[in-house]
Motif scaffolding. Structure first.
Motif, short mmCIF file in Angstrom:
data_model
loop_
_atom_site.label_atom_id
_atom_site.label_comp_id
_atom_site.label_asym_id
_atom_site.label_seq_id
_atom_site.Cartn_x
_atom_site.Cartn_y
_atom_site.Cartn_z
N ILE A 140 75.03 -38.88 21.82
CA ILE A 140 75.21 -38.66 20.38
C ILE A 140 75.73 -37.24 20.17
N ILE A 141 76.79 -37.13 19.39
CA ILE A 141 77.32 -35.83 19.00
C ILE A 141 76.96 -35.61 17.54
N GLN A 142 76.21 -34.57 17.26
CA GLN A 142 75.73 -34.32 15.91
C GLN A 142 76.75 -33.54 15.07
N SER A 143 76.64 -33.71 13.75
CA SER A 143 77.38 -32.88 12.78
C SER A 143 78.88 -32.89 12.99
N VAL A 144 79.46 -34.07 13.14
CA VAL A 144 80.89 -34.19 13.36
C VAL A 144 81.60 -34.36 12.01
N GLY A 145 82.64 -33.59 11.80
CA GLY A 145 83.39 -33.68 10.54
C GLY A 145 84.72 -32.96 10.66
N TYR A 146 85.17 -32.38 9.56
CA TYR A 146 86.45 -31.68 9.56
C TYR A 146 86.49 -30.69 8.40
N PRO A 147 87.39 -29.71 8.45
CA PRO A 147 87.46 -28.71 7.36
C PRO A 147 87.92 -29.35 6.05
N ASN A 148 87.50 -28.73 4.94
CA ASN A 148 87.94 -29.16 3.62
C ASN A 148 87.67 -30.65 3.42
N PRO A 149 86.42 -31.09 3.54
CA PRO A 149 86.11 -32.54 3.58
C PRO A 149 86.46 -33.26 2.29
N ASN A 150 86.77 -34.54 2.44
CA ASN A 150 87.12 -35.42 1.34
C ASN A 150 86.07 -36.53 1.25
N ARG A 151 85.54 -36.79 0.06
CA ARG A 151 84.47 -37.79 -0.09
C ARG A 151 84.99 -39.15 -0.57
N SER A 152 86.29 -39.32 -0.58
CA SER A 152 86.88 -40.62 -0.90
C SER A 152 86.87 -41.50 0.34
N HIS A 153 86.40 -42.76 0.20
CA HIS A 153 86.43 -43.68 1.34
C HIS A 153 87.84 -43.76 1.92
N PHE A 154 88.82 -44.01 1.06
CA PHE A 154 90.19 -44.23 1.51
C PHE A 154 90.74 -43.00 2.21
N GLU A 155 90.62 -41.85 1.56
CA GLU A 155 91.21 -40.64 2.12
C GLU A 155 90.51 -40.18 3.39
N SER A 156 89.18 -40.20 3.38
CA SER A 156 88.47 -39.71 4.56
C SER A 156 88.68 -40.64 5.75
N MET A 157 88.67 -41.95 5.51
CA MET A 157 88.93 -42.87 6.61
C MET A 157 90.34 -42.67 7.16
N ALA A 158 91.30 -42.45 6.26
CA ALA A 158 92.67 -42.22 6.70
C ALA A 158 92.78 -40.92 7.51
N ILE A 159 92.02 -39.91 7.13
CA ILE A 159 92.02 -38.65 7.88
C ILE A 159 91.50 -38.88 9.29
N TRP A 160 90.40 -39.60 9.42
CA TRP A 160 89.87 -39.91 10.75
C TRP A 160 90.87 -40.75 11.55
N GLN A 161 91.59 -41.64 10.90
CA GLN A 161 92.48 -42.55 11.62
C GLN A 161 93.82 -41.92 11.97
N THR A 162 94.24 -40.93 11.19
CA THR A 162 95.52 -40.29 11.50
C THR A 162 95.37 -38.96 12.23
N HIS B 181 74.18 -34.03 21.80
CA HIS B 181 75.10 -32.90 21.93
C HIS B 181 75.35 -32.30 20.55
N GLY B 182 75.57 -31.01 20.51
CA GLY B 182 75.85 -30.34 19.25
C GLY B 182 74.58 -29.97 18.50
N SER B 183 74.74 -29.14 17.50
CA SER B 183 73.60 -28.66 16.72
C SER B 183 73.24 -29.64 15.63
N ALA B 184 71.95 -29.72 15.34
CA ALA B 184 71.48 -30.56 14.24
C ALA B 184 72.00 -30.02 12.92
N PRO B 185 72.19 -30.87 11.91
CA PRO B 185 72.66 -30.39 10.60
C PRO B 185 71.73 -29.32 10.03
N ASP B 186 72.32 -28.28 9.47
CA ASP B 186 71.54 -27.21 8.84
C ASP B 186 71.27 -27.62 7.39
N LEU B 187 70.07 -28.11 7.13
CA LEU B 187 69.73 -28.60 5.79
C LEU B 187 69.23 -27.49 4.87
#
Length: 420
Positions: A108-130, A367-373
């Motif tokens: 398991i890799i924790q806290s995986v994401g990207y800069p300037n996150p997008n909370r739209s299903h369509f846009e965020s999924m497209a970002i992961w896919q492209t 792997h990776g750091s736990a989310p900083d809540l």
């Protein structure tokens, strides 16, 4: 009989859907159809969790008081978790995944994401896919990206001739082709479900079909029209795949018992294709039901239980049926959920979340750091691992493809795969 370019484009996918027979000469391009043993080439199975999986109730930070404070109804009891270390544990329904972890077949890799996150299903999924570059990602719009990351991988990995001879990727079960596979040089075939493998009736009689495909094969080397040539090459690739599929016994026996769920059936199909000798290195499928805005506890428990049990069955099956074909499963979702539960006993769209890897040659564990809540931004934890680093690691250390041409820039690789 002749066909128009429009018919050329549509005929391949139609024949695949009906498992049509193809001429004998195409068998020569499919090592599986000749009855050879499976190669040792590695396989990547991409499993998309559609809807935005709640990472905090998947990999639970049970020692974090902020988790308890912000989730009075959705918090999970410590005693029921499958503990991974002294800080985090798996959801109680993920027994199958915990067994894989214990067998050193999951990470398991924790806290995986990207800069300037997008909370739209369509846009965020497209970002992961492209997987756009940083420059394109700064626009926060996937439309600025190039074709899908797996399509770029295929184009880096195989020539047009290789792609025509054997499908370099298969889309399993999805109604629409995922954006990750848009842009490869030839068409990526789709298989809807196991029932397709039981159909043996073609659209044309054998003599007519042989004549038509022979004409296609000859014209791929002679036509100067790029569009027509691409259509002909795609048709040949799809027909080669159809012939391989036709030879599969969909009722082939296995000692592994799969759950009676749609996800398990899709993964069972992937296992059958691998066992049948497909040289295809990439499979793509999905598991739905993760958009848990209300009454999350029950629905999330059910989809995670299905995920854990199906993964366990699939990996047990491929390890027994095809031990010389290492398989890696990449499990991702377009985003995580908010830390704080909402008024409907659910969670809203968030940002970073865990990525699961399962299969061969992994460095197991967390792997990776736990989310900083404690330090949230707009109600969400800040990502710690760029998802493109996960892709770079898989590209270079699993598929043996240079990552920079695929991802547009160099990303740091993660120490999650064993070198062999």
């Amino acid at each position: 009989m002749s066909y128009s370019r429009r018919e050329f484009l549509g005929l391949g996918s139609t024949l695949l859907a009906t498992s049509a027979a193809v001429p004998a000469f195409l068998k020569q391009t499919a090592w599986a159809a000749a009855g050879k043993e499976p190669t040792s080439d590695r396989v990547l199975v991409v499993l998309q969790l559609t809807g935005g999986n709640d990472g905090l109730n998947t990999v639970v930070p049970f020692t974090d008081e902020n988790y308890r404070r912000l989730r009075p109804k959705l918090q999970l009891a410590d005693a029921k978790l499958h503990r991974l270390n002294d800080r985090v544990g798996l959801h109680p329904s993920l027994k199958g995944l915990k067994e894989l972890m214990d067998e050193e077949q999951a990470a398991i890799i924790q806290s995986v994401g990207y800069p300037n996150p997008n909370r739209s299903h369509f846009e965020s999924m497209a970002i992961w896919q492209t997987a756009p570059s940083d420059q394109k990602l700064s626009y926060q719009k996937s439309v600025y990206a190039r074709e899908g990351w797996l399509a770029r991988t295929i184009n880096q990995r195989a020539t047009v001739a290789q792609q025509t001879a054997s499908a370099q990727a298969l889309n399993i079960g999805l109604d629409e082709m995922p954006q990750a596979l848009f842009g490869s040089r030839v068409q990526v075939p789709s298989i809807k479900n196991l029932a397709q493998l039981k159909q043996n009736t073609g659209l044309f009689d054998q003599k007519t079909l042989q004549a038509q495909i022979a004409a296609w094969k000859n014209r791929t080397g002679s036509t100067s029209n790029p569009l027509l040539k691409a259509a002909l090459q795609s048709s040949l690739a799809v027909h080669t795949t159809a012939e391989q599929i036709r030879k599969i016994n969909p009722d082939q026996s296995t000692t592994v018992k799969y759950p009676d769920t749609p996800l398990a059936e899709l993964l069972r199909l992937v296992s059958q294709l691998i066992h049948a000798g497909f040289s295809t290195p990439i499979y793509y499928t999905e598991h739905t039901g993760f958009d848990t805005h209300s009454q999350q506890l029950n629905s999330h428990r059910n989809v995670l239980s299905d995920l854990g049990r199906s993964l366990k069955a699939f990996l047990s099956d491929v390890s027994k049926q095809t031990p010389n074909r290492p398989v890696l499963v990449l499990v991702f979702s377009e985003f995580g959920r908010r830390v704080e539960e909402n008024a409907s006993a659910g969670t809203d769209h968030g940002t970073a979340g865990p990525v699961i890897l399962a299969g061969s040659n992994l460095k197991p564990g967390v792997h990776g750091s736990a989310p900083d809540l404690e330090n949230l931004v707009d109600g969400d934890p800040v990502f710690g691992v760029d998802f493109r680093s996960v892709y770079a690691t898989i590209l270079e250390n699993w598929l043996n493809v240079p990552s920079q041409p695929v991802l547009g820039q160099q990303f740091e690789k993660l120490d999650i795969l064993k070198t062999t």
